[in-house]
Write an enzyme that holds these catalytic residues in place. Structure first.
Site, short mmCIF file in Angstrom:
data_model
loop_
_atom_site.label_atom_id
_atom_site.label_comp_id
_atom_site.label_asym_id
_atom_site.label_seq_id
_atom_site.Cartn_x
_atom_site.Cartn_y
_atom_site.Cartn_z
N CYS A 55 0.85 -0.87 -0.03
CA CYS A 55 0.06 -0.13 -0.08
C CYS A 55 0.73 1.05 -0.06
O CYS A 55 0.49 2.23 -0.57
CB CYS A 55 -0.78 0.14 1.16
SG CYS A 55 -1.79 -1.60 1.62
N CYS B 187 2.45 3.16 -3.32
CA CYS B 187 1.96 4.37 -3.83
C CYS B 187 1.31 5.22 -2.94
O CYS B 187 1.43 6.44 -3.28
CB CYS B 187 0.67 3.42 -4.62
SG CYS B 187 0.89 2.59 -6.01
N HIS B 188 0.72 4.79 -1.96
CA HIS B 188 0.30 5.88 -1.01
C HIS B 188 1.05 6.71 0.09
O HIS B 188 0.60 7.45 0.76
CB HIS B 188 -1.14 4.97 -0.19
CG HIS B 188 -2.10 4.61 -0.99
ND1 HIS B 188 -3.17 5.57 -1.48
CD2 HIS B 188 -2.63 3.32 -1.32
CE1 HIS B 188 -4.03 4.66 -2.35
NE2 HIS B 188 -3.83 3.55 -2.34
N CYS C 150 -34.50 -0.30 13.77
CA CYS C 150 -33.13 0.48 14.28
C CYS C 150 -33.62 1.39 14.92
O CYS C 150 -33.32 1.72 16.16
CB CYS C 150 -32.39 0.70 13.20
SG CYS C 150 -32.13 -0.35 11.90
N CYS D 13 -35.23 1.78 18.96
CA CYS D 13 -34.21 1.64 19.95
C CYS D 13 -33.44 2.78 19.87
O CYS D 13 -33.37 3.57 20.67
CB CYS D 13 -33.50 0.31 20.08
SG CYS D 13 -34.42 -1.22 20.64
N HIS D 14 -32.73 3.15 18.62
CA HIS D 14 -31.66 4.01 18.86
C HIS D 14 -31.88 5.49 18.39
O HIS D 14 -31.29 6.57 19.00
CB HIS D 14 -30.63 3.57 17.63
CG HIS D 14 -29.91 2.28 17.87
ND1 HIS D 14 -29.08 2.20 19.00
CD2 HIS D 14 -30.07 1.28 17.44
CE1 HIS D 14 -28.84 1.07 19.01
NE2 HIS D 14 -29.16 0.16 18.06
N CYS E 233 -27.17 -6.69 15.75
CA CYS E 233 -28.32 -6.01 15.85
C CYS E 233 -29.53 -6.81 15.35
O CYS E 233 -30.49 -7.08 16.03
CB CYS E 233 -28.31 -4.74 15.50
SG CYS E 233 -27.49 -3.31 16.77
#
Lengths: 161, 268
Positions: free
Chosen positions: B83, B86-87, B184, B187-188, B229
């Protein structure tokens, strides 16, 4: 000539037993339940509910059980939930028939409630494989829990029954 | 140099110039975890779990970050390319990247998150084998790259070609599912801060992934959390990296807009 709806008792029969999933064909469909005035008068089973068994059911942490969301007069269990209202005194507020509808399918009273329906198969979406064709509580567990909740009267101690 | 590299590079450079906040070890003032009324899961943790995140020497997620750094610099045995070839220095080139993922990728015609982008690079650019979703290696690389955005506000693009995916993710978030028939949001959104037995429900902000979760005793991605979840409400989960979870990831990242990246967070 049709009778005026206002003169009729609020009677409706709901077929709750149509399991939509394939593979649940062997599952007996749930019997239709008669709802009268936001209550289910007829017990789901022949065997009367056992309050001692019901108390064990509501505190069984391996089940999707009352204690997860409600505070209950069960002092030996820590960490009661705070999602729903506390259930101390609930036996003075509701009859067996009213508690039965609230356990079987509270969405018939409030469609937006967060509380699950403990004895319903129809109308659910993407139920995970182990639970397909199964209600959260069995009919007998519903009756046992009702019997337990009825012991939670305003003048009951904290350790009934 | 590939098309992907060219498309990422200018943004990364801009972000590197603009992102003037120094890399903060966790241990921020608690006020940093609340933005515009949104609260990071950090604020729903008990004191001991917070302490785990506050100190990089205690935070188990830092082992994954360190492992990710080693993988970043390790040349592929066949191509000889890493990686870093190049980076370069990830502290510069990867700064801000995690804060804006997932993104719409015209080449794929859909969303790509950090995990899928890493695998895309491995396969297309380095001629290497992709890493399994939720493997130690992929978690390490995402933890390392994610940690380069620590402290930067989450900001994802939801307009243009990303819009339909955002809408799909939003629909997922509000759909009741499973035997427990819960969305979702129930609850959240509606019950954050309430107790589910011994646990406190958080807002479901996705600021710290991959997280070290005490329940798992290991690192886990956003998609693993979605699966957890879903299974908890007794709903059939989707696959890691699935289009459904990518859309949900975009929606939840948008919900967390403005909150700082905490990767690697420690959670209960």
């Amino acid at each position: 000539m049709a009778r005026s709806p206002a003169l009729r008792p609020a009677v409706a029969a709901l077929a709750l037993g149509l399991a939509a999933t394939a593979g649940a064909a062997a599952q007996d469909p749930l019997p239709p339940l008669e709802i009268v005035d936001l209550a289910i008068p007829k017990p789901l089973t022949q065997t009367p509910g056992d309050p001692v068994a019901g108390r064990l059911t509501v505190r069984n942490t391996r089940m999707a059980t009352c204690l997860i969301c409600h505070d209950l007069p069960i002092p030996e269990e820590p960490d009661h939930g705070t999602i729903g209202p506390p259930l101390a005194g609930v036996g003075s507020r509701y009859s067996a028939a009213e508690l039965r509808l609230r356990l079987v399918n509270p969405k018939l009273i409030n469609p937006d409630t967060i509380m699950p329906a403990y004895y319903r198969l129809a109308g659910l979406y993407r139920v995970d494989l182990p639970y397909q064709g199964k209600t959260i509580y069995t009919a007998q567990e519903v009756e046992d829990v009702i019997a337990y909740l009825l012991t939670l009267t305003d003048d009951a101690g904290t350790d009934a029954p | 140099m590939t098309e992907q590299w060219r498309s990422i590079m200018p943004l990364a450079a801009i972000v590197a110039v603009l992102g003037t906040a120094p890399l903060l070890g966790q241990g921020w003032d608690a006020s940093r975890y609340e933005v515009d009324g949104k609260k990071s899961g950090y604020l729903y943790m008990d004191e001991t779990t917070r302490l785990l995140q506050d100190d990089d020497f205690l935070n188990p997620g830092m082992f994954a970050v360190d492992a990710g750094r080693a993988l970043w610099e390790r040349p592929d045995p066949v191509s000889g390319v890493s990686c870093a070839s190049c980076h370069g220095d990830a502290e510069t080139s990867m700064r801000g990247v995690a804060a804006r993922y997932p993104v719409y990728d015209p080449k794929v015609g859909g969303l790509v998150n950090l995990e899928l982008r890493i695998n895309q690079m491995l396969v297309d650019t380095m001629d290497a084998a992709p890493l399994a979703y939720e493997s130690d290696e992929l978690l390490a690389l995402t933890a390392f790259i994610g940690s380069q955005s620590r402290g930067m506000p989450i900001e994802v693009a939801i307009d243009g070609p990303a819009a339909p995916f955002f809408e799909a993710g939003k629909a997922f978030y509000f759909a009741r599912r499973g035997q427990l028939d819960l969305s979702c949001a129930q609850c959240h959104d509606d019950h954050a801060g309430d107790r589910l037995r011994g646990d406190v429900i958080s807002e479901g902000q996705v600021t710290g992934f991959p997280i070290f979760r005490l329940l798992w005793d290991e690192m886990g991605s956003r998609h693993r959390m979605f699966q957890w979840c879903n299974v908890s409400v007794r709903a059939e989960p989707y696959a890691l990296g699935s289009p459904e979870y990518l859309s949900l990831e975009l929606y939840t990242a948008w919900r967390s807009s403005g909150l700082p990246v905490e990767t690697p967070a420690a959670r209960r």
